[in-house]
Design a protein around this motif. Structure first.
Motif, mmCIF file in Angstrom:
data_model
loop_
_atom_site.group_PDB
_atom_site.id
_atom_site.type_symbol
_atom_site.label_atom_id
_atom_site.label_comp_id
_atom_site.label_asym_id
_atom_site.label_seq_id
_atom_site.Cartn_x
_atom_site.Cartn_y
_atom_site.Cartn_z
ATOM 1 N N ASP A 78 0.778 -1.135 -0.110
ATOM 2 C CA ASP A 78 0.016 -0.143 -0.079
ATOM 3 C C ASP A 78 0.766 1.135 0.080
ATOM 4 N N ASN A 112 0.759 3.918 -3.025
ATOM 5 C CA ASN A 112 -0.046 5.167 -2.678
ATOM 6 C C ASN A 112 1.131 6.227 -2.868
ATOM 7 N N ASN A 154 0.042 9.047 -5.331
ATOM 8 C CA ASN A 154 0.321 10.575 -4.887
ATOM 9 C C ASN A 154 1.060 11.469 -5.616
ATOM 10 N N ASN A 184 -6.234 4.391 -6.228
ATOM 11 C CA ASN A 184 -5.832 3.002 -6.273
ATOM 12 C C ASN A 184 -6.024 2.200 -5.275
#
Ligand code: PLP
Length: 552
Positions: A431, A435, A439, A456
């Motif tokens: 994650d 992420n 981002n 996502n």
């Protein structure tokens, strides 16, 4: 007197029974999602009423009411793209076109890359090739030697990079070539596969099939067989393969009367599960965590900018745990369909990632080590295909190619490789890593004032559009022009493999941003205060009505 009292009691009982039935029925209606995806039968009826009409060349570039100078910009951008594709990939386009007359898969996907109103013009003037002959690292090569980053991920099969699967397939061939395609007797490699899958799933038994669709069919059939109940609950928008038993809406002409399509992440659904007695199983596709209750986000449905997605891992895990509890209370079989997300989110799949235990799990796609497969893991009492006391009442399941030696050997290699510490460890940061990457991409999109955002769930991404537009689907062509290969559903889903390095990601980010800038400069995201998602939908409604009158 006594008979009169008796009649009153009878009436009262009958009234109570009818009332109870009405309440249960109302509860079911309340647990349906208000969208058309939540009302399969109605969706099918409405689908029959939607007329075909086409936005021809005259309106193609200003169907949103854009002024002439913007329409000109768009036209010139469109022509540039068209020229670029033809110049860059003439052979690929020629070969792909050769299938268009007799391979319905190709005809279908070509037709549904964009909303149907625009499809004819796009198909004719913006030719795409869809043939490749090599892969390496994170890239694939078309027939003209152009390498592009693969964002399509082979429908989710490609978790660890194509080279990983090539190695699995090669090893598999080495391992079983002496046996060849012998079916019926098993190659001994199956023992280790079943043992490892038992450990990974935490379940007692394993059956092998040839596709994910078949694995789901088998899991649902077994759940009905062992519970003696008729209905399956699936969640609004969730895909579980193309078997009509799990696809009660558009796309399947058979009427399915044994499926309830309910709202996901909603207490009304839990109430239905608690009170109905006809539910055999609940089928969960954890990919829906990204967009509960919405269909797979294909660009052919991208008529405005209403696509939504928001992923909250904790909320989804809580939902699954609540669902699990109700299934326990009611003897409903809890089936996790991990065909898409299994082995992508965690070594132990979605069960481990969301910390929930299923009664049955289906796997597929990546587990075949590059070859076709479907697997069901389940509790002993659910997997049994006959009853000791009723020898003729069996639950049938076969399949000529199930447990094919090559598939078993490739799967074995896959299962060994994912045990390596490098892969096991990589799941810990899954994650965090994705992420961070998403981002970073979103920051760049904001910096460049582009109306595009990414949401996502780990390495599965979807593109959202933040300003009203009728032309968001054009983005897929700008992405392709930048050497990003995406699947026929377009920008709705990017399936990234885990061998993407930071350098690869940097390049992909640059290219996505460059695609956005080019699309912006070509005028497709032209704005006007009158242009809202609502006004676009209204306009489309009027176009449909006009087309009905025109055709009369
Ligand atoms: C969750 C899920 N279940 C089932 C299937 C069907 O698998 P297959 O295409 O191998 O039949 C898919 C395919 O995309 C899927 O994503």
């Amino acid at each position: 007197m006594i008979t009169t009292i008796g009649l009153y009691i009878l009436y009262a009982v009958l009234t109570l029974i009818v009332l109870r039935k009405i309440i249960i029925r109302l509860r079911l209606s309340k647990a349906k999602h208000p969208s058309l995806a939540g009302h399969s039968k109605m969706a099918r009826r409405i689908a029959k009423l939607v007329p075909y009409y086409e936005i021809d060349e005259k309106r193609f570039f200003n169907s949103d009411g854009a002024p002439a100078n913007i329409a000109e910009l768009r036209r010139s951008g469109f022509e540039k793209l068209s020229k670029l594709f033809i110049e860059k990939s003439p052979n690929t386009i020629k070969h792909s076109e050769s299938l268009e007359d007799f391979v319905p898969d190709v005809v279908f996907t070509n037709n549904y890359r964009v909303p149907f109103q625009y499809s004819n013009y796009v198909k004719t003037h913006l030719k795409l090739g869809n043939m490749v002959d090599a892969s390496s690292g994170t890239q694939i090569k078309d027939l003209d030697g152009n390498w592009s980053y693969d964002l399509a991920g082979s429908y989710g099969v490609n978790v660890f990079g194509y080279d990983f699967y090539k190695a699995c397939m090669e090893k598999a061939w080495e391992r079983v070539k002496e046996l060849g395609p012998v079916l019926g007797p098993y190659h001994p490699v199956i023992v280790e596969n079943a043992t490892k899958l038992k450990a990974i799933s935490g379940l007692d038994e394993v059956s092998f099939h040839m596709s994910g669709t078949e694995a789901v069919m088998q899991a649902v059939r077994l759940a009905r067989y062992h519970t003696g109940k008729s209905h399956l609950v699936r969640f609004c928008g969730a895909y579980h393969g193309w078997w009509d038993g799990v696809q009660p809406g558009i796309g399947n002409t058979r009427v399915t009367n044994d499926v309830y399509t309910l709202k996901e992440m909603d207490n009304d659904t839990l109430r239905v599960l608690r009170t109905r007695n006809d539910i055999a199983c609940v089928l969960i596709n954890p990919l829906q965590a990204m967009h509960p209750n919405a269909n797979a986000p294909g660009d052919s449905l991208l008529i405005a900018s209403g696509r939504k997605a928001h992923y909250d891992r904790e909320a989804y895990a809580n939902w699954l745990q609540e669902l699990r509890q109700v299934c326990d209370e009611r003897g409903i079989v809890f089936i996790m369909d991990e065909i898409f997300v299994g082995f992508r989110l965690a070594y132990g799949g979605a069960q481990e990632y969301f910390d929930v235990k299923a009664d049955m799990v289906t796997y597929g796609k990546t587990l075949g080590g590059g070859l076709p497969v479907g697997v069901v893991c389940g509790k002993h009492q659910l997997m049994k295909r006959f009853k000791d006391k009723r020898p003729v009442e069996i639950c049938f399941a076969r399949g000529t190619f199930n447990s094919h030696p090559y598939v078993m050997a490739a799967m074995n290699e896959f299962l060994h490789r994912i045990e390596e510490p490098e892969i096991r460890d990589s799941y810990q940061q899954i994650d965090e890593l994705w992420n961070k990457r998403v981002n970073c991409l979103n920051d760049k999109l904001v910096e460049n004032d582009l109306p595009v955002r990414i949401v996502n769930i780990a390495s599965i991404l979807t593109v959202l559009y933040t300003r009203p537009s009728r032309y968001n689907w054009m983005f897929q062509y700008y992405l392709r022009a930048q050497g990003l290969s995406i699947s026929w559903i377009g920008s709705g889903r990017f399936i990234m493999s885990h061998n993407y390095t930071e350098e690869d990601i940097d390049v992909v980010i640059q290219r996505v941003v460059a695609a956005g800038i080019a699309m912006q400069q070509d005028g497709w995201w032209w704005q006007s205060p009158k242009l809202t998602n609502k006004s676009i939908k209204k306009q489309i409604m009027w176009e449909m009505i006009a087309s009905i009158f025109k055709s009369k």
